[in-house]
Design a protein around this motif. Structure first.
Motif, PDB file in Angstrom:
ATOM      1  N   ILE A   1      42.064  47.123  26.538  1.00  0.00           N
ATOM      2  CA  ILE A   1      42.841  48.351  26.324  1.00  0.00           C
ATOM      3  C   ILE A   1      43.778  48.169  25.137  1.00  0.00           C
ATOM      4  O   ILE A   1      43.942  49.086  24.315  1.00  0.00           O
ATOM      5  CB  ILE A   1      43.612  48.738  27.603  1.00  0.00           C
TER       6      ILE A   1
ATOM      7  N   ILE B   1      40.728  43.217  31.055  1.00  0.00           N
ATOM      8  CA  ILE B   1      40.686  44.678  30.923  1.00  0.00           C
ATOM      9  C   ILE B   1      41.856  45.148  30.070  1.00  0.00           C
ATOM     10  O   ILE B   1      41.710  46.003  29.191  1.00  0.00           O
ATOM     11  CB  ILE B   1      40.708  45.360  32.309  1.00  0.00           C
ATOM     12  N   HIS B   2      43.033  44.560  30.289  1.00  0.00           N
ATOM     13  CA  HIS B   2      44.214  44.982  29.537  1.00  0.00           C
ATOM     14  C   HIS B   2      44.199  44.501  28.091  1.00  0.00           C
ATOM     15  O   HIS B   2      44.743  45.169  27.216  1.00  0.00           O
ATOM     16  CB  HIS B   2      45.484  44.606  30.297  1.00  0.00           C
TER      17      HIS B   2
ATOM     18  N   VAL C   1      50.664  46.732  36.977  1.00  0.00           N
ATOM     19  CA  VAL C   1      49.382  47.321  36.588  1.00  0.00           C
ATOM     20  C   VAL C   1      48.989  48.421  37.575  1.00  0.00           C
ATOM     21  O   VAL C   1      48.543  49.503  37.172  1.00  0.00           O
ATOM     22  CB  VAL C   1      48.275  46.239  36.504  1.00  0.00           C
TER      23      VAL C   1
ATOM     24  N   ASN D   1      50.263  47.090  27.251  1.00  0.00           N
ATOM     25  CA  ASN D   1      49.107  46.546  27.964  1.00  0.00           C
ATOM     26  C   ASN D   1      48.939  45.063  27.657  1.00  0.00           C
ATOM     27  O   ASN D   1      48.546  44.284  28.528  1.00  0.00           O
ATOM     28  CB  ASN D   1      47.837  47.334  27.615  1.00  0.00           C
TER      29      ASN D   1
ATOM     30  N   ILE E   1      41.469  56.412  35.169  1.00  0.00           N
ATOM     31  CA  ILE E   1      42.387  55.265  35.083  1.00  0.00           C
ATOM     32  C   ILE E   1      42.594  54.631  36.461  1.00  0.00           C
ATOM     33  O   ILE E   1      42.793  53.423  36.573  1.00  0.00           O
ATOM     34  CB  ILE E   1      43.730  55.682  34.445  1.00  0.00           C
TER      35      ILE E   1
ATOM     36  N   GLY F   1      48.540  52.250  36.630  1.00  0.00           N
ATOM     37  CA  GLY F   1      47.246  52.877  36.850  1.00  0.00           C
ATOM     38  C   GLY F   1      47.356  54.140  37.676  1.00  0.00           C
ATOM     39  O   GLY F   1      46.701  55.150  37.380  1.00  0.00           O
TER      40      GLY F   1
ATOM     41  N   GLN G   1      41.863  50.768  36.088  1.00  0.00           N
ATOM     42  CA  GLN G   1      43.077  49.965  36.027  1.00  0.00           C
ATOM     43  C   GLN G   1      43.658  49.679  37.416  1.00  0.00           C
ATOM     44  O   GLN G   1      43.899  48.525  37.757  1.00  0.00           O
ATOM     45  CB  GLN G   1      44.107  50.689  35.160  1.00  0.00           C
TER      46      GLN G   1
ATOM     47  N   VAL H   1      41.436  41.481  35.474  1.00  0.00           N
ATOM     48  CA  VAL H   1      42.442  42.519  35.203  1.00  0.00           C
ATOM     49  C   VAL H   1      43.103  42.263  33.849  1.00  0.00           C
ATOM     50  O   VAL H   1      43.307  43.189  33.054  1.00  0.00           O
ATOM     51  CB  VAL H   1      43.494  42.586  36.342  1.00  0.00           C
TER      52      VAL H   1
ATOM     53  N   ALA I   1      43.413  46.061  40.063  1.00  0.00           N
ATOM     54  CA  ALA I   1      44.690  45.416  40.383  1.00  0.00           C
ATOM     55  C   ALA I   1      44.898  45.344  41.891  1.00  0.00           C
ATOM     56  O   ALA I   1      45.336  44.315  42.411  1.00  0.00           O
ATOM     57  CB  ALA I   1      45.840  46.167  39.720  1.00  0.00           C
TER      58      ALA I   1
END
Length: 116
Positions: free
Chosen positions: A17, A13-14, A83, A55, A98, A87, A102, A10, A106
């Motif tokens: 982003i 991923i952020h 998160v 993010n 999303i 999301g 996202q 997670v 999470a």
């Protein structure tokens, strides 16, 4: 161990982003990722940079929680819930995708963390 791996996923991923929103928003790569026109990406570049920074804060909180180990439980839960909420809100207001990119990771990480 599984929850830490999912939390790190997670967080990564952020970070991705963050890079897209802060540095690549007004490029061909950023426009393709977010399906933006060149005019729109140019006008919204500063706003996207701000989103990217947030993010990054989410990722930093998750990395810190994992770094703390077991004593970082509250950090992990707090940032994963942030998160998840972001999301869900993004899926409702911007793009349903999303929810899967996202919010779902999470939610899975939260479940793994609570079941450990």
């Amino acid at each position: 161990m599984l929850s830490s791996v999912l939390i790190l996923l997670v967080a990564i991923i952020h970070v991705y982003i963050l890079i897209l929103e802060m540095f690549l928003w007004d490029t061909r790569v950023g426009r393709k990722a977010f399906k933006l026109s060149a005019d729109f990406s140019a006008v919204t570049k500063v706003l996207a940079g701000n989103q990217g920074l947030y993010n990054g804060f989410l990722a930093a909180g998750l990395f810190y929680g994992v770094w703390l180990g077991e004593s970082g439980f509250q950090f992990k839960i707090f940032f994963l819930i942030c998160v998840l909420i972001a999301g869900i809100f993004g899926a409702i207001t911007a793009n349903r995708k999303i929810l899967y990119v996202q919010a779902l990771p999470a939610l899975i990480a939260i479940a793994a963390l609570l079941l450990q």
